[in-house]
Design an enzyme around this catalytic site. Structure first.
Site, PDB file in Angstrom:
ATOM      1  N   PHE A   1       0.847  -1.195   0.000  1.00 44.10           N
ATOM      2  CA  PHE A   1       0.000   0.000   0.000  1.00 44.10           C
ATOM      3  C   PHE A   1       0.884   1.248   0.000  1.00 44.10           C
ATOM      4  O   PHE A   1       0.788   2.123   0.850  1.00 44.10           O
ATOM      5  CB  PHE A   1      -0.960  -0.021   1.203  1.00 44.10           C
ATOM      6  CG  PHE A   1      -2.179   0.858   1.021  1.00 44.10           C
ATOM      7  CD1 PHE A   1      -3.048   0.650  -0.048  1.00 44.10           C
ATOM      8  CD2 PHE A   1      -2.453   1.890   1.908  1.00 44.10           C
ATOM      9  CE1 PHE A   1      -4.168   1.462  -0.221  1.00 44.10           C
ATOM     10  CE2 PHE A   1      -3.573   2.706   1.744  1.00 44.10           C
ATOM     11  CZ  PHE A   1      -4.431   2.491   0.673  1.00 44.10           C
TER      12      PHE A   1
ATOM     13  N   GLU B   1      -1.640  -4.579 -16.623  1.00 48.81           N
ATOM     14  CA  GLU B   1      -1.444  -3.349 -17.397  1.00 48.81           C
ATOM     15  C   GLU B   1      -0.494  -2.372 -16.703  1.00 48.81           C
ATOM     16  O   GLU B   1       0.323  -1.716 -17.359  1.00 48.81           O
ATOM     17  CB  GLU B   1      -2.811  -2.668 -17.609  1.00 48.81           C
ATOM     18  CG  GLU B   1      -2.784  -1.402 -18.433  1.00 48.81           C
ATOM     19  CD  GLU B   1      -2.344  -1.648 -19.868  1.00 48.81           C
ATOM     20  OE1 GLU B   1      -3.121  -2.218 -20.633  1.00 48.81           O
ATOM     21  OE2 GLU B   1      -1.202  -1.271 -20.219  1.00 48.81           O
TER      22      GLU B   1
ATOM     23  N   VAL C   1       3.828  -2.076 -17.059  1.00 48.12           N
ATOM     24  CA  VAL C   1       4.609  -1.476 -18.147  1.00 48.12           C
ATOM     25  C   VAL C   1       3.988  -0.121 -18.492  1.00 48.12           C
ATOM     26  O   VAL C   1       2.775  -0.032 -18.721  1.00 48.12           O
ATOM     27  CB  VAL C   1       4.604  -2.370 -19.408  1.00 48.12           C
ATOM     28  CG1 VAL C   1       5.408  -1.722 -20.531  1.00 48.12           C
ATOM     29  CG2 VAL C   1       5.159  -3.750 -19.103  1.00 48.12           C
TER      30      VAL C   1
ATOM     31  N   ASP D   1      15.485  -2.709 -15.018  1.00 46.15           N
ATOM     32  CA  ASP D   1      14.051  -2.391 -14.977  1.00 46.15           C
ATOM     33  C   ASP D   1      13.453  -2.471 -16.385  1.00 46.15           C
ATOM     34  O   ASP D   1      12.390  -3.056 -16.593  1.00 46.15           O
ATOM     35  CB  ASP D   1      13.847  -0.982 -14.386  1.00 46.15           C
ATOM     36  CG  ASP D   1      12.383  -0.548 -14.466  1.00 46.15           C
ATOM     37  OD1 ASP D   1      11.572  -1.039 -13.668  1.00 46.15           O
ATOM     38  OD2 ASP D   1      12.052   0.267 -15.354  1.00 46.15           O
TER      39      ASP D   1
ATOM     40  N   LYS E   1      10.601  -5.157 -17.992  1.00 45.62           N
ATOM     41  CA  LYS E   1       9.430  -4.763 -18.775  1.00 45.62           C
ATOM     42  C   LYS E   1       9.435  -5.430 -20.148  1.00 45.62           C
ATOM     43  O   LYS E   1       8.373  -5.788 -20.674  1.00 45.62           O
ATOM     44  CB  LYS E   1       9.361  -3.240 -18.876  1.00 45.62           C
ATOM     45  CG  LYS E   1       8.986  -2.623 -17.524  1.00 45.62           C
ATOM     46  CD  LYS E   1       9.238  -1.141 -17.463  1.00 45.62           C
ATOM     47  CE  LYS E   1       8.832  -0.589 -16.097  1.00 45.62           C
ATOM     48  NZ  LYS E   1       9.350   0.770 -15.874  1.00 45.62           N
TER      49      LYS E   1
ATOM     50  N   GLY F   1       4.208   7.278 -11.610  1.00 42.97           N
ATOM     51  CA  GLY F   1       3.321   8.133 -10.824  1.00 42.97           C
ATOM     52  C   GLY F   1       2.252   7.296 -10.140  1.00 42.97           C
ATOM     53  O   GLY F   1       1.773   6.311 -10.697  1.00 42.97           O
TER      54      GLY F   1
END
Lengths: 341, 341
Positions: free
Chosen positions: B8, B151, B154, B222, B226, B319
């Site tokens: 969380f 979803e 990536v 990273d 992906k 974000g």
């Protein structure tokens, strides 16, 4: 799925070619199988067969310029009108890909209404029908419980509408703006390379990007029709040319192009739509803007959302196979979801 | 729909914030209503309530740094382990948004398997779990008849997977390549502005784009994770780091950057995946390439298809709200389609 095509030019033939080439693949991956049961053209005849036409033979006849060359077979009907096909063919889906009539959208609007009334879904590439008839057709589709889909009408098969209507579900879209006319973008790119407007236009005509009468492209009307369609798809609105500011690129000079370049900017013909209205105008964008790098006949659309900010999609905006894929994409959506909700 | 969150942090809180802010809108537009029935964190406690937690109070407690501050109520259970929540909570969907473990993907893989076994769908943002466990988890999802959706893993919520898996259905995808790590793209953009690699990295760290230990970003791991996830989503393949060529940007010098600029090119860290494998490397792209104009922390993906050629999607790649939307997008997909096929 049985389909009927009104119009059988490069786009209709593009779809037929895909259905022929990918029959096994579409069956294996999606359990999807399509049969063309009718084709109507304006000047090359029409064919209808309730259990399906032979796609390869149909493409060969169309390639020869006359559907009369398609061989006789029991059950084949020749010469049926587009309205008869819309009403009486065995199709589950009517595909309207006749040339767009931007003046009043007819006869496509009436054909599509007849298709709904007789229990068919409708898939459109015809911009005129949506420009003038979206609200009517949407009401007719809802009354019939059928799909009205038109992915191919904006950015060919590049999935601009499916992005906005499905992949971004959950976001609120506040604006869409983009380069939705490849001809003018090609001309602007050529002008950046040093050509005058007249020479760049002649170049586009030589390559088949621009019509002999280029007005609809260069004065912004094709882009404006697509802005209206985006307003329908993204906001459920029916905007009209009469209420829109529409300017094209025919007044841009080499001096305008160089002035923008000197300022680190590029001219682009931008169609814009919000829930409040739609417009088309040439705009100077900084070269760092995602739409600024879109060169040649390519199309692009930036959708502005509350949760993700800007999402930009770039891809081809024309071509028989590319636009034919837009139609296929709608057929697969109908196959996947069945009746409309 | 009842959901449980493992983890969380900013992403889980982003989803909770969206569910709180958009509750009425999601109900009105999609008939979608979600309740958070459990939250597990590594160090801030856990909460579980079969008829749902109060989202606003949950966010307030999380904001204070300790879920113990969430008020008592009848039926509330505190301190349940993540595994207990995966197995025994009343959730329809388990959302795995704990920090990615790129070494072996645990404990997320086992938690997700437990969720499937106990009849839950799984929505992941956790890259490590997919990197090491996609094949296992996909098999578990199929056995249970449940969705495995990711979803958000990536390009945050920018719908890269939904584009490839749904909007392009009917095309055959042959390749995907893109800028899927915003930190390195930000550093490269700053180096084009004249900074050294070390200064650009320090800048990215100051802004919170790069971790104190930036290895996973700057050495390409990273992006490689992906690429593996794209291989799973687009081709159903499970690629492994051991078989991949992975290079980052830490060796790029200001001289490299200027040499590219002089040739009309830009360095970009490109992740690439085909049905045959995946790789990551810095590449020089012409400034006219659609990926070349993607500046700063933005992400982009170009999907190459048989029918449409290249389709490029550009949007935010990080974000809390943006990634939270990626999770919401998967929840809406589950809501829309019901059980997995």
């Amino acid at each position: 799925m049985k389909i009927a095509l009104i119009g059988f030019g490069v786009v209709g033939q593009g779809l037929a070619q895909i259905l022929l080439d990918k029959a096994d693949d579409l069956q294996a991956r999606y359990g999807f199988e399509a049969q063309i049961v009718a084709v109507a053209t304006r000047s090359r005849g029409s064919l209808m067969h309730p259990s399906g036409l032979d796609t390869a033979a149909l493409l060969a006849a169309a390639g020869s310029g006359d559907l009369a060359k398609y061989s006789d077979q029991p059950g084949l009907a020749r010469g049926a009108s587009a309205m008869t096909i819309a009403r009486e063919s065995a199709a589950d889906v009517l595909i309207e890909v006749s040339p767009s009539n931007l003046t009043d959208g007819q006869p496509a609007i009436e054909l599509c209404e007849a298709a709904f009334t007789s229990g068919k879904h409708v898939v459109l590439a015809n911009k005129g029908a949506l420009l003038h008839g979206y609200a009517r057709l949407n009401a007719a589709a809802r009354a019939a419980g059928k799909h009205l889909l038109f992915e191919a009408s904006v950015m060919a098969g590049t999935p601009s509408l499916r992005l906005g209507m499905q992949a971004l579900a959950g976001c609120t879209i506040t604006q869409a703006r983009g380069i939705v006319n490849g001809t003018t973008n090609y001309i602007l790119t050529q002008m950046e390379g040093g050509l005058s407007y007249a020479d760049a236009l002649a170049d586009a005509q030589r390559l088949g990007y621009a019509e002999t009468d280029p007005t609809a492209d260069v004065e912004g009307w094709d882009a404006a029709a697509k802005a209206v369609i985006l307003g329908a798809a993204l906001f459920g609105k029916q905007f009209a040319f009469a209420d829109m500011s529409v300017r094209g690129i025919s007044q841009l000079t080499p001096a305008d192009i160089s002035a923008a370049a000197a300022a680190g900017e590029r001219w682009k013909l931008i169609a814009e739509v919000t829930p409040a209205g739609a417009s088309v105008a040439p705009m100077r964008l900084p070269i760092t803007h995602p739409l600024s790098g879109v060169a040649g006949a390519t199309n692009a659309l930036t959708i502005t959302t509350d949760l993700l900010g800007d999402v930009t999609l770039i891809g081809k905006g024309a071509g028989g196979i590319q636009t034919g894929f837009g139609l296929l994409s709608d057929l697969l959506e109908i196959h996947r979801t069945g009746q409309a909700r």
